[in-house]
Design a protein around this motif. Structure first.
Motif, PDB file in Angstrom:
ATOM      1  N   LEU A 115      61.591  63.374  79.164  1.00 21.86           N
ATOM      2  CA  LEU A 115      62.997  63.730  79.321  1.00 21.86           C
ATOM      3  C   LEU A 115      63.207  65.223  79.084  1.00 21.86           C
ATOM      4  O   LEU A 115      62.800  65.751  78.038  1.00 21.86           O
ATOM      5  N   PRO A 116      63.853  65.943  80.009  1.00 26.19           N
ATOM      6  CA  PRO A 116      64.172  67.356  79.758  1.00 26.19           C
ATOM      7  C   PRO A 116      65.132  67.486  78.589  1.00 26.19           C
ATOM      8  O   PRO A 116      65.928  66.572  78.320  1.00 26.19           O
ATOM      9  N   HIS A 117      65.057  68.612  77.895  1.00 23.68           N
ATOM     10  CA  HIS A 117      66.020  68.811  76.811  1.00 23.68           C
ATOM     11  C   HIS A 117      67.380  69.168  77.423  1.00 23.68           C
ATOM     12  O   HIS A 117      67.490  69.455  78.633  1.00 23.68           O
ATOM     13  N   PRO A 118      68.466  69.133  76.649  1.00 29.52           N
ATOM     14  CA  PRO A 118      69.814  69.312  77.219  1.00 29.52           C
ATOM     15  C   PRO A 118      69.995  70.589  78.030  1.00 29.52           C
ATOM     16  O   PRO A 118      70.691  70.583  79.050  1.00 29.52           O
ATOM     17  N   GLY A 119      69.392  71.705  77.586  1.00 27.17           N
ATOM     18  CA  GLY A 119      69.517  72.938  78.350  1.00 27.17           C
ATOM     19  C   GLY A 119      68.873  72.824  79.720  1.00 27.17           C
ATOM     20  O   GLY A 119      69.427  73.249  80.738  1.00 27.17           O
ATOM     21  N   GLN A 120      67.679  72.236  79.759  1.00 25.03           N
ATOM     22  CA  GLN A 120      67.011  72.038  81.045  1.00 25.03           C
ATOM     23  C   GLN A 120      67.815  71.087  81.929  1.00 25.03           C
ATOM     24  O   GLN A 120      67.913  71.288  83.146  1.00 25.03           O
ATOM     25  N   GLN A 121      68.404  70.072  81.334  1.00 22.53           N
ATOM     26  CA  GLN A 121      69.226  69.138  82.092  1.00 22.53           C
ATOM     27  C   GLN A 121      70.388  69.857  82.773  1.00 22.53           C
ATOM     28  O   GLN A 121      70.666  69.642  83.953  1.00 22.53           O
ATOM     29  N   ALA A 122      71.068  70.723  82.032  1.00 22.91           N
ATOM     30  CA  ALA A 122      72.204  71.453  82.591  1.00 22.91           C
ATOM     31  C   ALA A 122      71.794  72.275  83.806  1.00 22.91           C
ATOM     32  O   ALA A 122      72.497  72.316  84.826  1.00 22.91           O
ATOM     33  N   VAL A 123      70.639  72.934  83.713  1.00 23.90           N
ATOM     34  CA  VAL A 123      70.200  73.791  84.814  1.00 23.90           C
ATOM     35  C   VAL A 123      69.712  72.953  85.994  1.00 23.90           C
ATOM     36  O   VAL A 123      70.011  73.256  87.150  1.00 23.90           O
ATOM     37  N   LEU A 124      68.953  71.894  85.731  1.00 29.60           N
ATOM     38  CA  LEU A 124      68.480  71.019  86.806  1.00 29.60           C
ATOM     39  C   LEU A 124      69.657  70.445  87.601  1.00 29.60           C
ATOM     40  O   LEU A 124      69.640  70.415  88.836  1.00 29.60           O
ATOM     41  N   GLU A 125      70.685  69.982  86.889  1.00 29.19           N
ATOM     42  CA  GLU A 125      71.836  69.398  87.570  1.00 29.19           C
ATOM     43  C   GLU A 125      72.621  70.451  88.356  1.00 29.19           C
ATOM     44  O   GLU A 125      73.167  70.166  89.424  1.00 29.19           O
ATOM     45  N   ALA A 126      72.661  71.669  87.832  1.00 25.05           N
ATOM     46  CA  ALA A 126      73.334  72.751  88.564  1.00 25.05           C
ATOM     47  C   ALA A 126      72.571  73.104  89.828  1.00 25.05           C
ATOM     48  O   ALA A 126      73.163  73.412  90.863  1.00 25.05           O
ATOM     49  N   MET A 127      71.238  73.058  89.775  1.00 27.69           N
ATOM     50  CA  MET A 127      70.435  73.458  90.928  1.00 27.69           C
ATOM     51  C   MET A 127      70.439  72.409  92.032  1.00 27.69           C
ATOM     52  O   MET A 127      70.515  72.742  93.217  1.00 27.69           O
ATOM     53  N   PHE A 128      70.355  71.123  91.638  1.00 28.86           N
ATOM     54  CA  PHE A 128      70.247  70.070  92.645  1.00 28.86           C
ATOM     55  C   PHE A 128      71.579  69.419  92.989  1.00 28.86           C
ATOM     56  O   PHE A 128      71.699  68.749  94.015  1.00 28.86           O
ATOM     57  N   GLY A 129      72.573  69.558  92.102  1.00 30.15           N
ATOM     58  CA  GLY A 129      73.874  68.968  92.382  1.00 30.15           C
ATOM     59  C   GLY A 129      73.931  67.468  92.217  1.00 30.15           C
ATOM     60  O   GLY A 129      74.842  66.823  92.746  1.00 30.15           O
ATOM     61  N   VAL A 130      72.966  66.887  91.508  1.00 31.63           N
ATOM     62  CA  VAL A 130      72.978  65.447  91.246  1.00 31.63           C
ATOM     63  C   VAL A 130      72.709  65.227  89.762  1.00 31.63           C
ATOM     64  O   VAL A 130      72.087  66.067  89.089  1.00 31.63           O
ATOM     65  N   PRO A 131      73.161  64.079  89.217  1.00 34.24           N
ATOM     66  CA  PRO A 131      72.901  63.799  87.796  1.00 34.24           C
ATOM     67  C   PRO A 131      71.408  63.655  87.522  1.00 34.24           C
ATOM     68  O   PRO A 131      70.621  63.298  88.405  1.00 34.24           O
ATOM     69  N   LEU A 132      71.023  63.898  86.287  1.00 31.99           N
ATOM     70  CA  LEU A 132      69.615  63.840  85.896  1.00 31.99           C
ATOM     71  C   LEU A 132      69.021  62.472  86.185  1.00 31.99           C
ATOM     72  O   LEU A 132      67.846  62.357  86.569  1.00 31.99           O
ATOM     73  N   ALA A 133      69.812  61.405  86.021  1.00 31.07           N
ATOM     74  CA  ALA A 133      69.307  60.052  86.243  1.00 31.07           C
ATOM     75  C   ALA A 133      68.840  59.851  87.682  1.00 31.07           C
ATOM     76  O   ALA A 133      67.938  59.045  87.943  1.00 31.07           O
ATOM     77  N   GLU A 134      69.448  60.578  88.620  1.00 23.85           N
ATOM     78  CA  GLU A 134      69.061  60.439  90.026  1.00 23.85           C
ATOM     79  C   GLU A 134      67.821  61.254  90.371  1.00 23.85           C
ATOM     80  O   GLU A 134      67.369  61.242  91.519  1.00 23.85           O
ATOM     81  N   MET A 135      67.282  61.954  89.396  1.00 28.08           N
ATOM     82  CA  MET A 135      66.035  62.702  89.610  1.00 28.08           C
ATOM     83  C   MET A 135      64.824  61.901  89.140  1.00 28.08           C
ATOM     84  O   MET A 135      63.704  62.405  89.181  1.00 28.08           O
ATOM     85  N   GLY A 136      65.058  60.661  88.678  1.00 26.10           N
ATOM     86  CA  GLY A 136      63.948  59.816  88.258  1.00 26.10           C
ATOM     87  C   GLY A 136      63.718  59.761  86.762  1.00 26.10           C
ATOM     88  O   GLY A 136      62.751  59.129  86.305  1.00 26.10           O
TER      89      GLY A 136
END
Length: 425
Positions: A56-77
């Motif tokens: 699981l990415p930490h919260p900071g990584q989650q924020a950036v991943l979701e900003a880059m892909f435009g989908v919630p972290l759960a939809e990234m697997g």
């Protein structure tokens, strides 16, 4: 190996056009822009893409991943704890990436978190990358084929952006990118209005572009619109509006800490206003500023795409324009010759336009044969370019040369008639 399952994160990364190395670099850059403490190594990315379930990415990584892909972290697997599940928000919501912590009836709420508040497709970074590439391609189309085909392309892009803004869901970061691109698109349409002689339409597009650029608080983008507004205002005989646009552009450039290239464009527009008004001393002052900025333009760390057309040839062209306004065509000729030599081959429309201007000035200076030779080169260069403004300049020369009684003038006039009739310009 064959048949190996590709992870959701891998598919998202590839769809956005990233290699593993470029994605790591992009995530770190995006984290800096967002002001989020997050980093990533290629090794960690490989684990995310290879392991099931991935760490699981930490919260900071989650924020950036979701900003880059435009989908919630759960939809990234990833298996995401309920308290870190992201709600997909409509584009129109202001603010940074939206996140809610569920403290009551978490199970029911979690089931609803993947449903957009507004029906419609999600827009992610891969969509932004695709739209950005098409938007940037308008510059090349306009420079090489003219504003007519560029305007048709712009209409299709406009439809996609406005549909996304009106009906799709994504993070607010993506929404801001869409609004920025819409502002740029209105700016393109303002130029097409100028090039096509539709001055009122061009000014209306300028107003829309300015409003959109202000909403995303992008002063450099506002400057790009104002420099087009200067040209439109001059055509509309609204000298006060053109002067005000220049003044505001200078103010915004100072506020934004803009580089020398942006200041060079503003100085050239300042010279346009002064030349049109017959203020030749003011034009000389503006051109002196332009020369100084041009001499330091290579120190710019970054140049906006809309300002990359400018160069020494633009300064020479503006100087020649000043001499033409002063009714000294012979003094204008060497500057126009330098501008024609200096302009790049990738600016085909402007190159042909410069040659027509040189032909005009040579004719005014009494150099009929040279003027006709230059017009022939302009016609050669203009083949396949659909630009109403360029066509208007060619027809203007046609009317002027028709008043000259010489073999060269008659032959030149006939070639222009054949070219225009054939629809090559």
């Amino acid at each position: 190996m064959a048949g190996k399952t590709i992870s959701k994160l891998t598919r998202l990364r590839r769809a956005a056009g990233y290699t593993q190395a470029s994605f790591v670099a992009a995530l770190i850059e995006e984290a800096a822009r967002l002001g989020v403490a997050a980093s990533l190594s290629e090794r960690q990315l490989r684990r995310w893409e290879r392991e099931t379930p991935p760490p699981l990415p930490h919260p900071g990584q989650q924020a950036v991943l979701e900003a880059m892909f435009g989908v919630p972290l759960a939809e990234m697997g990833f298996d995401v704890p309920k308290h870190r599940v992201t709600v997909a928000m409509p584009i129109s919501d202001a603010g940074e990436v939206k996140r809610r912590t569920f403290v009551a009836d978490a199970g029911a709420l979690a089931a609803a978190t993947l449903v957009p508040v507004r029906p419609g497709p999600r827009i992610g970074m891969s969509d932004i990358t695709r739209l950005r590439s098409r938007l940037d391609g308008l510059y090349q189309t306009d420079h090489t084929a003219g504003s007519v085909p560029a305007m048709a392309q712009a209409g299709r892009i406009d439809g996609e952006i406005t549909d996304a803004l009106g009906a799709a869901s994504c993070t607010s970061r993506i929404g801001r990118e869409l609004q920025t691109m819409l502002a740029e698109l209105h700016g393109h349409r303002a130029w097409y209005g100028y090039d096509g002689g539709r001055i009122d339409q061009g000014r209306a597009a300028c107003m829309e572009a300015l409003a959109a650029a202000q909403l995303v608080d992008n002063p450099v983008l506002q400057i790009s619109v104002l420099e087009t507004l200067v040209l439109l205002a001059i055509k509309a005989e609204r000298a006060w509006e053109a002067a005000s646009a220049v003044e505001n552009a200078y103010r915004l450039a100072t506020r934004a800490g803009a580089g020398h290239t942006v200041h060079l464009v503003i100085a050239l527009r300042d010279a346009n206003v002064a030349t049109h008004a017959g203020d030749l001393s003011g034009a000389r002052r503006a051109l002196s500023r332009a020369v100084r900025h041009q001499g330091r333009a290579d120190t710019d760390a970054e140049v906006p795409k809309w300002a990359r057309f400018v160069g020494p040839f633009e300064v020479d062209y503006a100087t020649a324009d000043m001499y033409v306004r002063a009714e000294q065509p012979k003094q204008a000729v060497p500057f126009l010759r330098a501008a024609v030599r200096g302009i790049g081959g990738d600016l085909a429309r402007n190159s042909a336009s410069y040659r027509v201007k040189l032909a005009d000035v040579l004719l005014a200076a009494g150099e009929v044969d040279e003027a006709c030779v230059e017009m022939g080169a302009a016609l050669d260069a203009s083949g396949g370019i659909a630009s109403p403004r360029l066509l208007g300049k060619i027809r203007g020369f046609q009317r002027a040369v028709a008043r000259v009684d010489s073999i060269a003038a008659r032959e030149c006039g006939e070639r222009i008639r054949e070219t225009v009739r054939g629809g090559t310009t």
